[in-house]
Motif scaffolding. Structure first.
Motif, PDB file in Angstrom:
ATOM      1  N   LEU A 346      -9.510   2.787 -15.160  1.00  0.00           N
ATOM      2  CA  LEU A 346      -8.791   3.982 -15.609  1.00  0.00           C
ATOM      3  C   LEU A 346      -7.311   3.960 -15.210  1.00  0.00           C
ATOM      4  N   CYS A 347      -7.016   3.544 -13.998  1.00  0.00           N
ATOM      5  CA  CYS A 347      -5.649   3.673 -13.470  1.00  0.00           C
ATOM      6  C   CYS A 347      -4.877   2.358 -13.455  1.00  0.00           C
ATOM      7  N   GLY A 348      -5.552   1.243 -13.573  1.00  0.00           N
ATOM      8  CA  GLY A 348      -4.861  -0.031 -13.548  1.00  0.00           C
ATOM      9  C   GLY A 348      -4.923  -0.681 -12.181  1.00  0.00           C
ATOM     10  N   ALA A 349      -4.509  -1.948 -12.145  1.00  0.00           N
ATOM     11  CA  ALA A 349      -4.588  -2.725 -10.899  1.00  0.00           C
ATOM     12  C   ALA A 349      -3.277  -2.729 -10.128  1.00  0.00           C
ATOM     13  N   ASP A 350      -2.254  -2.009 -10.619  1.00  0.00           N
ATOM     14  CA  ASP A 350      -0.954  -1.977  -9.939  1.00  0.00           C
ATOM     15  C   ASP A 350      -0.977  -0.872  -8.890  1.00  0.00           C
ATOM     16  N   HIS A 351      -1.521  -1.187  -7.718  1.00  0.00           N
ATOM     17  CA  HIS A 351      -1.676  -0.170  -6.683  1.00  0.00           C
ATOM     18  C   HIS A 351      -1.543  -0.822  -5.313  1.00  0.00           C
ATOM     19  N   GLU A 352      -1.434   0.051  -4.306  1.00  0.00           N
ATOM     20  CA  GLU A 352      -1.486  -0.388  -2.915  1.00  0.00           C
ATOM     21  C   GLU A 352      -2.891  -0.109  -2.383  1.00  0.00           C
ATOM     22  N   GLU A 353      -3.358  -0.977  -1.530  1.00  0.00           N
ATOM     23  CA  GLU A 353      -4.698  -0.812  -0.968  1.00  0.00           C
ATOM     24  C   GLU A 353      -4.609  -0.873   0.551  1.00  0.00           C
ATOM     25  N   HIS A 354      -5.085   0.200   1.193  1.00  0.00           N
ATOM     26  CA  HIS A 354      -5.052   0.302   2.650  1.00  0.00           C
ATOM     27  C   HIS A 354      -6.486   0.273   3.177  1.00  0.00           C
ATOM     28  N   GLU A 355      -6.717  -0.498   4.229  1.00  0.00           N
ATOM     29  CA  GLU A 355      -8.024  -0.555   4.890  1.00  0.00           C
ATOM     30  C   GLU A 355      -7.852  -0.278   6.375  1.00  0.00           C
ATOM     31  N   GLN A 356      -8.896   0.327   6.974  1.00  0.00           N
ATOM     32  CA  GLN A 356      -8.896   0.618   8.405  1.00  0.00           C
ATOM     33  C   GLN A 356      -9.864  -0.336   9.102  1.00  0.00           C
ATOM     34  N   PRO A 357      -9.376  -1.089  10.091  1.00  0.00           N
ATOM     35  CA  PRO A 357     -10.263  -2.057  10.760  1.00  0.00           C
ATOM     36  C   PRO A 357     -11.485  -1.413  11.398  1.00  0.00           C
ATOM     37  N   LEU A 358     -11.330  -0.157  11.886  1.00  0.00           N
ATOM     38  CA  LEU A 358     -12.461   0.510  12.540  1.00  0.00           C
ATOM     39  C   LEU A 358     -13.435   1.104  11.541  1.00  0.00           C
ATOM     40  N   ALA A 359     -13.015   1.212  10.284  1.00  0.00           N
ATOM     41  CA  ALA A 359     -13.917   1.745   9.244  1.00  0.00           C
ATOM     42  C   ALA A 359     -13.846   0.816   8.045  1.00  0.00           C
ATOM     43  N   PRO A 360     -14.500  -0.331   8.101  1.00  0.00           N
ATOM     44  CA  PRO A 360     -14.381  -1.325   7.028  1.00  0.00           C
ATOM     45  C   PRO A 360     -14.943  -0.852   5.700  1.00  0.00           C
ATOM     46  N   ASP A 361     -15.792   0.160   5.703  1.00  0.00           N
ATOM     47  CA  ASP A 361     -16.347   0.627   4.435  1.00  0.00           C
ATOM     48  C   ASP A 361     -15.411   1.593   3.708  1.00  0.00           C
ATOM     49  N   ARG A 362     -14.355   2.020   4.383  1.00  0.00           N
ATOM     50  CA  ARG A 362     -13.423   2.966   3.767  1.00  0.00           C
ATOM     51  C   ARG A 362     -12.115   2.239   3.402  1.00  0.00           C
ATOM     52  N   ARG A 363     -11.557   2.604   2.290  1.00  0.00           N
ATOM     53  CA  ARG A 363     -10.249   2.079   1.885  1.00  0.00           C
ATOM     54  C   ARG A 363      -9.532   3.116   1.033  1.00  0.00           C
ATOM     55  N   LEU A 364      -8.228   2.962   0.991  1.00  0.00           N
ATOM     56  CA  LEU A 364      -7.377   3.936   0.318  1.00  0.00           C
ATOM     57  C   LEU A 364      -6.545   3.219  -0.752  1.00  0.00           C
ATOM     58  N   LEU A 365      -6.639   3.705  -1.988  1.00  0.00           N
ATOM     59  CA  LEU A 365      -5.833   3.180  -3.097  1.00  0.00           C
ATOM     60  C   LEU A 365      -4.674   4.137  -3.348  1.00  0.00           C
ATOM     61  N   VAL A 366      -3.452   3.601  -3.394  1.00  0.00           N
ATOM     62  CA  VAL A 366      -2.252   4.421  -3.592  1.00  0.00           C
ATOM     63  C   VAL A 366      -1.542   3.942  -4.863  1.00  0.00           C
ATOM     64  N   TYR A 367      -1.316   4.881  -5.800  1.00  0.00           N
ATOM     65  CA  TYR A 367      -0.559   4.617  -7.032  1.00  0.00           C
ATOM     66  C   TYR A 367       0.756   5.383  -6.960  1.00  0.00           C
ATOM     67  N   ARG A 368       1.861   4.657  -7.137  1.00  0.00           N
ATOM     68  CA  ARG A 368       3.178   5.288  -7.123  1.00  0.00           C
ATOM     69  C   ARG A 368       3.900   4.974  -8.441  1.00  0.00           C
ATOM     70  N   GLY A 369       4.575   5.980  -8.965  1.00  0.00           N
ATOM     71  CA  GLY A 369       5.326   5.812 -10.208  1.00  0.00           C
ATOM     72  C   GLY A 369       6.512   6.752 -10.260  1.00  0.00           C
ATOM     73  N   ARG A 370       7.385   6.481 -11.236  1.00  0.00           N
ATOM     74  CA  ARG A 370       8.622   7.265 -11.343  1.00  0.00           C
ATOM     75  C   ARG A 370       8.958   7.455 -12.812  1.00  0.00           C
ATOM     76  N   LYS A 371       9.271   8.708 -13.171  1.00  0.00           N
ATOM     77  CA  LYS A 371       9.700   9.046 -14.523  1.00  0.00           C
ATOM     78  C   LYS A 371      11.133   9.566 -14.474  1.00  0.00           C
ATOM     79  N   VAL A 372      11.937   9.087 -15.407  1.00  0.00           N
ATOM     80  CA  VAL A 372      13.322   9.541 -15.516  1.00  0.00           C
ATOM     81  C   VAL A 372      13.542  10.001 -16.953  1.00  0.00           C
ATOM     82  N   VAL A 373      13.946  11.253 -17.115  1.00  0.00           N
ATOM     83  CA  VAL A 373      14.149  11.831 -18.446  1.00  0.00           C
ATOM     84  C   VAL A 373      15.588  12.333 -18.541  1.00  0.00           C
ATOM     85  N   PRO A 374      16.389  11.862 -19.522  1.00  0.00           N
ATOM     86  CA  PRO A 374      17.769  12.344 -19.662  1.00  0.00           C
ATOM     87  C   PRO A 374      17.810  13.712 -20.333  1.00  0.00           C
TER      88      PRO A 374
END
Length: 423
Positions: A346-374
């Motif tokens: 749905l969102c694409g593979a262009d993301h950041e992925e964060h993992e916590q060593p103490l919780a290997p089953d949990r991870r965080l996907l971060v999507y960042r984008g920017r829109k510029v409208v004149p």
């Protein structure tokens, strides 16, 4: 061109050497005409005794000897509609070919050779270029094959400057052209005289005859071009630091003009380093001006890109960077049921992925984008001016546990900028 006193002369000129000497002073050029006569074996010197005449396609100056001018020459040209601009006597010598030591010194002919320089004024084509008519008095040495006659002239206009740009003159020095000719009667001043006296023309014999130009100070000489291509260049065998350019005269050419032309220049010491200095100057200026020019282009380009927008559409076209997840897409992500593979689809593979060593089953996907409208102010076809830029910063954090979505956080930050790349 040589003329005899009587029609249809039964002798010829040979050998003939027309020699010019060029120095860095480039003032009046010294020209020597050396020749002898070829007499048929059935004739003697007494049989052909007569004065010779020389038609020269230029005026002479400075190099003269003492003596009164010949008034007959002036009357001759004036009777044909010419105007006399100068007269006098040229130095005339006889040079032995075989005598050595002091006896080899040239013998001056008393009185020299009288001449008259003239032009034709008026007429349908206006003023003509100057020409010279020289009378060479008879001397028995003319008929002696062991002697060469030498007529000296000073020609102020033989070396002519060649048009060039100021850059060429500064870095490479001025360029000049010199032309030596034989049988050249094409000028409007000489041709009528040749046409009238063509039965008196003395032909060139089958002898080695040449046009020669001596260039002194060869350490400062640059020869660019030589015409004709059959001409030769060599260092002088007897003159120090002198280069000789020569061309043989073809006796079979008859009265056809034969020309030796050289394009050359004399340069100073620093001008010999001009190519190196020129390249070094551009290198230094390039290194100094490069950063300044780059900064100027970036600044001007940034201002123009912030104030001018080009688009064929009537609605402003937004610029987007990164990954902007739309509201509709976020609504399709259901915590507790949507899997990791579905999020990527749905969102694409262009993301950041964060993992916590103490919780290997949990991870965080971060999507960042920017829109510029004149926000456009005025529009002229595809071109429009921009008052400001509306910028939206989108950030979506998706928390997964065992590859299943547990939480979705979305944030949008809006700013107004004068330049689209300022934030």
């Amino acid at each position: 061109m040589f003329l005899a006193t009587r029609s249809h002369p039964d002798f010829a000129i040979g050998p003939l050497f027309v020699r010019a000497t060029v120095t860095p002073a480039l003032g009046t050029t010294a020209v020597d005409v050396l020749w002898s006569l070829v007499i048929p074996p059935t004739k003697s010197g007494a049989d052909i005794e007569q004065d010779l005449f020389l038609l020269w396609p230029d005026e002479v100056d400075e190099l003269t000897v003492r003596g009164t001018p010949d008034p007959e020459l002036a009357r001759y040209v004036e009777a044909r509609g010419y105007s006399v601009i100068g007269d006098g006597r040229l130095p005339l010598h006889a040079q032995s070919l075989y005598r050595m030591g002091r006896e080899a010194a040239p013998q001056p002919i008393p009185g020299g050779a009288p001449f008259v320089s003239f032009v034709r004024q008026g007429g349908p084509l206006g003023l003509t270029s100057p020409a010279t008519y020289v009378r060479i008095p008879w001397t028995p040495l003319l008929a002696n094959r062991t002697w060469l006659m030498r007529l000296g002239m000073g020609l102020p206009r033989l070396v002519r400057p060649r048009p060039a740009t100021w850059v060429e003159n500064v870095f490479w020095g001025p360029r000049y052209t010199i032309s030596l000719t034989f049988n050249d009667v094409r000028g409007r001043a000489l041709f009528p005289l040749y046409l009238e006296n063509r039965d008196r023309v003395v032909r060139l014999a089958d002898e080695p005859s040449q046009l020669l130009i001596n260039f002194t100070h060869t350490e400062h000489l640059k020869i660019q071009d030589v015409f004709p291509g059959t001409a030769t260049r060599r260092m002088s065998e007897v003159l120090e630091s002198t280069q000789v350019v020569s061309a043989f005269l073809e006796h079979a050419q008859g009265a056809t003009p034969q020309v030796l032309t050289v394009q050359f220049g004399y340069f100073t010491g620093w001008q010999s380093w001009a190519p190196v200095l020129f390249a070094a100057l551009f290198f230094v200026l390039g290194n100094l001006a490069g950063p300044l020019l780059t900064m100027l282009v970036k600044r001007v380009g940034g201002k123009l890109s912030g104030r001018i927008h080009i688009s064929p559409r009537s609605v402003p076209v937004e610029r987007q960077t990164g990954t902007v997840v739309s509201r509709e897409t976020l609504a399709r992500i259901a915590p507790g049921s949507t899997t990791y593979e579905e999020v990527i689809r749905l969102c694409g593979a262009d993301h950041e992925e964060h993992e916590q060593p103490l919780a290997p089953d949990r991870r965080l996907l971060v999507y960042r984008g920017r829109k510029v409208v004149p926000q456009r102010r005025r529009r002229f076809g595809w071109l429009s001016t921009v008052s400001r830029w509306d910028v939206e910063h989108h950030e979506v954090e998706i928390t997964l546990e065992r590859n299943v979505v547990q939480d979705v956080q979305a944030r949008v930050r809006r700013t107004h900028l004068a330049q689209p790349g300022a934030a």
